[in-house]
Design a protein around this motif. Structure first.
Motif, PDB file in Angstrom:
ATOM      1  N   LEU A 480       0.810  -1.216   0.000  1.00 54.04           N
ATOM      2  CA  LEU A 480       0.000   0.000   0.000  1.00 54.04           C
ATOM      3  C   LEU A 480       0.848   1.273   0.000  1.00 54.04           C
ATOM      4  CD1 LEU A 480      -2.754  -1.076   2.563  1.00 54.04           C
ATOM      5  CD2 LEU A 480      -2.810  -1.229   0.071  1.00 54.04           C
ATOM      6  N   GLU A 481       2.169   1.112  -0.012  1.00 55.72           N
ATOM      7  CA  GLU A 481       3.098   2.250  -0.061  1.00 55.72           C
ATOM      8  C   GLU A 481       2.851   3.213   1.095  1.00 55.72           C
ATOM      9  OE1 GLU A 481       3.155   4.065  -3.890  1.00 55.72           O
ATOM     10  OE2 GLU A 481       3.277   2.164  -4.978  1.00 55.72           O
ATOM     11  N   LEU A 482       2.871   2.661   2.300  1.00 54.39           N
ATOM     12  CA  LEU A 482       2.611   3.445   3.501  1.00 54.39           C
ATOM     13  C   LEU A 482       3.910   3.957   4.109  1.00 54.39           C
ATOM     14  CD1 LEU A 482       0.029   1.001   5.143  1.00 54.39           C
ATOM     15  CD2 LEU A 482      -0.456   2.948   3.646  1.00 54.39           C
ATOM     16  N   ASP A 483       3.776   4.878   5.069  1.00 49.73           N
ATOM     17  CA  ASP A 483       4.938   5.320   5.841  1.00 49.73           C
ATOM     18  C   ASP A 483       5.380   4.196   6.769  1.00 49.73           C
ATOM     19  OD1 ASP A 483       4.946   7.881   4.720  1.00 49.73           O
ATOM     20  OD2 ASP A 483       3.485   8.610   6.185  1.00 49.73           O
ATOM     21  N   ALA A 484       6.653   4.272   7.188  1.00 48.01           N
ATOM     22  CA  ALA A 484       7.181   3.221   8.066  1.00 48.01           C
ATOM     23  C   ALA A 484       6.492   3.227   9.421  1.00 48.01           C
ATOM     24  CB  ALA A 484       8.690   3.399   8.234  1.00 48.01           C
ATOM     25  N   ILE A 485       6.129   4.410   9.917  1.00 51.71           N
ATOM     26  CA  ILE A 485       5.407   4.527  11.183  1.00 51.71           C
ATOM     27  C   ILE A 485       4.292   5.547  11.003  1.00 51.71           C
ATOM     28  CG2 ILE A 485       7.374   3.926  12.645  1.00 51.71           C
ATOM     29  CD1 ILE A 485       7.704   6.927  13.196  1.00 51.71           C
ATOM     30  N   TYR A 486       3.259   5.429  11.843  1.00 56.31           N
ATOM     31  CA  TYR A 486       2.210   6.440  11.828  1.00 56.31           C
ATOM     32  C   TYR A 486       2.625   7.596  12.726  1.00 56.31           C
ATOM     33  CZ  TYR A 486      -1.805   8.950  13.592  1.00 56.31           C
ATOM     34  OH  TYR A 486      -2.651   9.944  13.996  1.00 56.31           O
ATOM     35  N   HIS A 487       2.547   8.800  12.210  1.00 54.76           N
ATOM     36  CA  HIS A 487       2.764   9.982  13.028  1.00 54.76           C
ATOM     37  C   HIS A 487       1.778  11.057  12.592  1.00 54.76           C
ATOM     38  CE1 HIS A 487       4.938  12.224   9.817  1.00 54.76           C
ATOM     39  NE2 HIS A 487       5.271  11.014   9.438  1.00 54.76           N
ATOM     40  N   LEU A 488       1.371  11.867  13.553  1.00 54.92           N
ATOM     41  CA  LEU A 488       0.330  12.861  13.312  1.00 54.92           C
ATOM     42  C   LEU A 488       0.913  14.076  12.609  1.00 54.92           C
ATOM     43  CD1 LEU A 488      -2.710  13.386  13.991  1.00 54.92           C
ATOM     44  CD2 LEU A 488      -1.897  14.718  15.935  1.00 54.92           C
ATOM     45  N   ARG A 489       0.375  14.373  11.435  1.00 58.30           N
ATOM     46  CA  ARG A 489       0.730  15.595  10.714  1.00 58.30           C
ATOM     47  C   ARG A 489      -0.224  16.699  11.125  1.00 58.30           C
ATOM     48  NH1 ARG A 489       2.999  13.934   5.043  1.00 58.30           N
ATOM     49  NH2 ARG A 489       3.675  11.803   5.437  1.00 58.30           N
ATOM     50  N   PRO A 490       0.175  17.974  10.978  1.00 58.24           N
ATOM     51  CA  PRO A 490      -0.710  19.062  11.410  1.00 58.24           C
ATOM     52  C   PRO A 490      -2.090  19.033  10.761  1.00 58.24           C
ATOM     53  CG  PRO A 490       1.497  19.898  11.043  1.00 58.24           C
ATOM     54  CD  PRO A 490       1.501  18.466  10.580  1.00 58.24           C
ATOM     55  N   GLU A 491      -2.170  18.573   9.514  1.00 60.28           N
ATOM     56  CA  GLU A 491      -3.448  18.571   8.808  1.00 60.28           C
ATOM     57  C   GLU A 491      -4.249  17.289   9.004  1.00 60.28           C
ATOM     58  OE1 GLU A 491      -4.970  20.933   6.508  1.00 60.28           O
ATOM     59  OE2 GLU A 491      -3.652  22.278   7.609  1.00 60.28           O
ATOM     60  N   THR A 492      -3.658  16.281   9.649  1.00 62.91           N
ATOM     61  CA  THR A 492      -4.312  14.976   9.737  1.00 62.91           C
ATOM     62  C   THR A 492      -5.663  15.057  10.427  1.00 62.91           C
ATOM     63  OG1 THR A 492      -2.187  13.823   9.769  1.00 62.91           O
ATOM     64  CG2 THR A 492      -4.096  12.622  10.594  1.00 62.91           C
ATOM     65  N   TYR A 493      -5.737  15.742  11.555  1.00 67.34           N
ATOM     66  CA  TYR A 493      -6.968  15.778  12.349  1.00 67.34           C
ATOM     67  C   TYR A 493      -7.479  17.205  12.538  1.00 67.34           C
ATOM     68  CZ  TYR A 493     -10.256  13.742  15.704  1.00 67.34           C
ATOM     69  OH  TYR A 493     -11.391  13.296  16.336  1.00 67.34           O
ATOM     70  N   ARG A 494      -7.036  18.103  11.693  1.00 64.68           N
ATOM     71  CA  ARG A 494      -7.373  19.517  11.858  1.00 64.68           C
ATOM     72  C   ARG A 494      -8.868  19.770  11.752  1.00 64.68           C
ATOM     73  NH1 ARG A 494      -5.366  24.436   7.875  1.00 64.68           N
ATOM     74  NH2 ARG A 494      -6.384  26.131   9.002  1.00 64.68           N
ATOM     75  N   TYR A 495      -9.575  18.966  10.980  1.00 62.47           N
ATOM     76  CA  TYR A 495     -11.000  19.178  10.746  1.00 62.47           C
ATOM     77  C   TYR A 495     -11.860  18.195  11.551  1.00 62.47           C
ATOM     78  CZ  TYR A 495      -8.744  21.624   6.938  1.00 62.47           C
ATOM     79  OH  TYR A 495      -7.920  22.444   6.219  1.00 62.47           O
ATOM     80  N   LEU A 496     -11.284  17.638  12.589  1.00 63.03           N
ATOM     81  CA  LEU A 496     -11.981  16.742  13.526  1.00 63.03           C
ATOM     82  C   LEU A 496     -12.291  15.372  12.937  1.00 63.03           C
ATOM     83  CD1 LEU A 496     -12.531  17.581  16.470  1.00 63.03           C
ATOM     84  CD2 LEU A 496     -12.317  19.552  14.982  1.00 63.03           C
ATOM     85  N   TYR A 497     -11.659  15.009  11.863  1.00 61.13           N
ATOM     86  CA  TYR A 497     -11.678  13.631  11.377  1.00 61.13           C
ATOM     87  C   TYR A 497     -10.367  13.406  10.631  1.00 61.13           C
ATOM     88  CZ  TYR A 497     -12.805  15.173   6.582  1.00 61.13           C
ATOM     89  OH  TYR A 497     -12.776  15.754   5.337  1.00 61.13           O
ATOM     90  N   PHE A 498      -9.976  12.145  10.506  1.00 61.56           N
ATOM     91  CA  PHE A 498      -8.668  11.825   9.945  1.00 61.56           C
ATOM     92  C   PHE A 498      -8.694  11.967   8.422  1.00 61.56           C
ATOM     93  CE2 PHE A 498      -8.766   9.666  14.009  1.00 61.56           C
ATOM     94  CZ  PHE A 498      -7.516   9.979  14.526  1.00 61.56           C
ATOM     95  N   ARG A 499      -7.748  12.770   7.911  1.00 61.35           N
ATOM     96  CA  ARG A 499      -7.675  13.023   6.478  1.00 61.35           C
ATOM     97  C   ARG A 499      -6.285  12.684   5.958  1.00 61.35           C
ATOM     98  NH1 ARG A 499      -9.586  18.527   4.253  1.00 61.35           N
ATOM     99  NH2 ARG A 499     -10.323  17.197   2.559  1.00 61.35           N
ATOM    100  N   HIS A 500      -6.266  12.120   4.746  1.00 60.76           N
ATOM    101  CA  HIS A 500      -5.005  11.867   4.047  1.00 60.76           C
ATOM    102  C   HIS A 500      -4.017  11.126   4.953  1.00 60.76           C
ATOM    103  CE1 HIS A 500      -6.898  14.687   1.399  1.00 60.76           C
ATOM    104  NE2 HIS A 500      -6.699  15.703   2.208  1.00 60.76           N
ATOM    105  N   SER A 501      -4.498  10.088   5.602  1.00 64.61           N
ATOM    106  CA  SER A 501      -3.654   9.344   6.538  1.00 64.61           C
ATOM    107  C   SER A 501      -3.873   7.848   6.348  1.00 64.61           C
ATOM    108  CB  SER A 501      -3.985   9.760   7.984  1.00 64.61           C
ATOM    109  OG  SER A 501      -3.100   9.149   8.893  1.00 64.61           O
ATOM    110  N   ASP A 502      -3.447   7.360   5.192  1.00 63.09           N
ATOM    111  CA  ASP A 502      -3.601   5.932   4.912  1.00 63.09           C
ATOM    112  C   ASP A 502      -2.845   5.081   5.909  1.00 63.09           C
ATOM    113  OD1 ASP A 502      -5.216   6.455   2.764  1.00 63.09           O
ATOM    114  OD2 ASP A 502      -3.600   6.391   1.288  1.00 63.09           O
TER     115      ASP A 502
END
Length: 708
Positions: A480-502
């Motif tokens: 799925l071409e994911l990142d090695a670890i999950y980490h929170l980006r500033p825009e990930t939860y800015r709108y109160l739901y998870f965006r662009h965070s496969d």
């Protein structure tokens, strides 16, 4: 290698070939050393506050209370997109900052709180500022999300009625201040006389709340009258179970009796051996609240978003960003307790019939399911009814409306514990853990039933699960071409739901990416039972005490190892990223298991003594409620802001501590009024009447077992 063999001076050639590699690794080491101190442009992590403050603020809010002081006042929260302008130096600066989505907010996406009365007065030339043909620039996903969330009567009409006015007003503002144009989307509008009508669900919640209070009063009064009939036993009366099943049910809601259940000391060897779990639970809940406080305060209006952006460039950030791994300790503890209790009770033997094995499985599963469900339903009902009525403010509906809507429409995701696979439009995002934990509990309950029935299959099953625990994260990361670890980006939860965070959706909540926690918990439980049978004392032995401190060093090593992936992007798919993803979480789980086993043997010195402090015992027993309700407290604490707040480390720490303390009070109240009473009712209905005293301590441990 064959080409090298043809060169006479192979050693010299090899040295020349290895030199670039050595230089590359030297550069990487130097880079990691100087990164926190580096200087450069915005993309390199350096920072120029003067240039930064020239950009439009992420949040600007008109005076909310003054706007609604007029009977005809209306206040709108507006999402704004700044349109590209190739001739503007400021636009290029905004675009440069926004390109670094790994560490920075998108500064071409801002929020404005607009008072419509002020807006009408400020718009002079409405016709000249009207924007047409720009609909395709707006974020379609966000438009759709707001349409699903804000659907009270009048919401859609207000958007149509005021959209052009607000857009013109904002364009006038941005043209005058920044020489830039914008497109806007009204999220919602609030009027001075707006009231949310009561409906059937509201009345149901209030009715249940009144019934619970009346039951508590009646049960407590009945228990008090019973205590007066035996004045000689007053001291221990509330600590001893009533003699009959009828009296147990009648006193199940007694506050005094449940308080003593909450604070009673441990009364078995096993409970004393795992008393350090109390410290683990409380510290774990504190870390969860810390992480979620940082996350929620990235969604509210803040005056200095550069605080978060610069924080993400610092080396020590990897501790907080990798802090999501702390949740694994709860999987380890759940697996450990399941294995030890199931084994000690000898529910399944090789001679047990197949139908009896199935009956044991469903009895254990439904007992746990029915214990967790009432508290979860209480949270859903609260979020869907009372929460939105507790406060108001320019950002209040932004923080709470999605909870109200999705807890009403998608409650079934929580009730059936599948939220971890359906986080989109879900109620109470933190309950993904309950879904993952319940699914792992079901899977490993099957595993332990089979292995106790057919012991020869144990090694094969454990080996298969071990391979899956390593392979599944690695394969998903690669394919799925994911990142090695999950980490929170500033825009990930800015709108109160998870965006662009496969990476989050695919790697964090699914049960099949968390197999290692329960598996190592099982193995740890097996080692504990063997060690207890041998009665070997490990406490005080140098090699085991040293092993404990080596585990501390390994913990820091695992946390810091993720920094390079937080700091840099790597080409995907990558075999090395996949390998790291497979090892990273499982290595952490192995470390957690080491802590659990060594502390079961009372190894750890000061750390062990700290985790077994008596003060942790009642806090651990309400930790399940703490996990459920801490996000509610966070929303209430963050929802009263009228203007953007200035964020600092001390300010965030104060909020973490205040949210933690408030959460403990709420959790204790819910535990005393709901969790413990209904747990006692369930025990009376599902367990045989004999052996009540023997099972009492076990039930109390189960009350805290589900804590997160």
């Amino acid at each position: 290698m064959a080409n090298r063999a043809k060169i006479p001076n192979s050693c010299s050639s090899s040295a020349r070939r290895d030199t670039p590699n050595m230089i590359m690794w030297l550069k990487i080491c130097v880079l990691l050393t100087i990164l926190p101190l580096g200087k450069g442009n915005f993309l390199s992590g350096s920072f120029n506050l003067t240039l930064y403050r020239q950009m439009p603020a992420l949040h600007y809010l008109d005076d909310y209370d003054l706007c609604l002081d007029s009977p005809s006042g209306s206040y709108c929260l507006v999402y704004v997109e700044i349109l590209p302008n190739a001739s503007s130096a400021l636009w290029h600066q905004i675009n440069e900052v926004s390109l670094d989505s790994k560490h920075r907010f998108r500064h071409d996406r801002v929020f404005r709180g607009v008072c419509l009365e002020r807006c009408k007065q400020s718009v002079i030339d409405f016709a000249n500022l009207r924007e047409k043909g720009k609909e395709d620039i707006l974020d379609k996903e966000l438009r759709s999300y707001y349409a699903k969330v804000h659907r009270r009567s009048g919401d859609s009409e207000e958007r149509l009625l005021y959209e052009e006015l607000v857009n013109s007003c904002l364009n006038l503002e941005f043209v005058e201040k920044f020489s830039l144009r914008v497109r806007s989307l009204i999220e919602y509008c609030v009027t001075a006389d707006e009231q949310l009508d009561l409906d059937g669900l509201d009345l149901t919640f209030y009715g249940l709340l009144i019934c619970m209070v009346l039951l508590t009063l009646c049960s407590s009064f009945h228990d008090y009258r019973m205590s007066k009939k035996n004045p000689q036993q007053t001291d221990n009366f509330y600590r001893e179970a009533p003699n009959s099943r009828r009296e147990q049910l009648l006193t199940s809601f007694s506050v005094l009796r449940n308080y003593h259940r909450l604070t009673q000391s441990v009364d078995s060897d096993f409970s004393r051996d795992v008393s350090f779990f109390d410290g683990f639970r409380v510290i774990g809940v504190f870390v969860v609240i810390l992480g979620h406080t940082l996350m929620v305060f990235m969604t509210v209006p803040i005056e200095n978003p550069e605080y978060y952006e610069q924080f993400l460039f610092r080396f020590e950030t990897s501790i907080f960003q990798n802090g999501s791994l702390v949740i694994q300790i709860f999987f380890v503890m759940s697996g450990f307790l399941l294995y030890v209790k199931f084994t000690e009770r000898q529910l399944i033997q090789p001679t047990t019939g197949t139908l009896d094995c199935i009956a044991v499985y469903f009895r254990v599963f439904f007992y746990r399911y029915l214990r967790l469900l009432p508290s979860l339903l209480a949270l859903i009902l609260f979020n869907g009814t009372l929460l939105v009525r507790l406060q108001n403010g320019p950002f209040w509906r932004h923080l709470t409306e999605a909870e109200r809507v999705f807890c009403r429409s998608n409650w079934w995701k929580n009730v059936f514990f599948v939220t971890n696979h359906m986080l989109e439009d879900s109620c109470s995002h933190q309950t993904w853990y309950l879904g993952a934990d319940m699914q792992l509990f079901e899977l490993f309950l099957i595993v332990i039933v089979i292995t106790k029935k057919h012991p020869k299959l144990t090694k094969t099953i454990y080996t298969t699960i071990s391979a899956l625990a390593l392979a599944v994260p690695a394969i998903l990361t690669y394919i799925l071409e994911l990142d090695a670890i999950y980490h929170l980006r500033p825009e990930t939860y800015r709108y109160l739901y998870f965006r662009h965070s496969d990476t989050f959706y695919q790697m964090y909540p699914p049960f099949y990416t968390n197999l290692g926690g329960f598996l190592f918990g099982f193995l740890c439980g097996h080692l504990y039972l063997e060690q207890r049978c041998r009665k070997v004392v490990l406490r005080g032995l140098l090699k085991y005490e040293l092993a404990m401190w080596l585990l501390v060093a390994a913990t820091l090593g695992v946390l810091f190892s993720g920094y390079i992936f937080i700091r840099h992007d790597f080409e995907k798919p990558s075999f090395w990223l996949a390998l790291y993803a497979g090892l990273h979480k499982n290595l952490w789980v192995l470390i957690c298991s080491g802590f659990v086993f060594l502390m079961c043997c009372k190894v750890g010195g000061v750390a062990y003594n700290f985790c077994t402090l008596p003060v942790f015992r009642p806090l651990a027993r309400i930790s399940f409620q703490s996990f459920l309700w801490h996000i509610v407290i966070l929303r209430i604490v963050a929802g009263y802001f009228r203007q953007p707040v200035y964020v600092s480390s001390f300010y965030l720490l104060c909020n973490v501590l205040s949210v933690f303390l408030l959460t403990q009070f709420v959790a204790a109240a819910v535990a005393l009024l709901l969790e413990y009473p209904l747990g006692e009712v369930l025990r009376c209905l599902m367990e045989p009447e004999k052996g009540q005293k023997e099972s009492q301590s076990e039930i109390q441990m189960r009350g805290a077992q589900s804590a997160v």
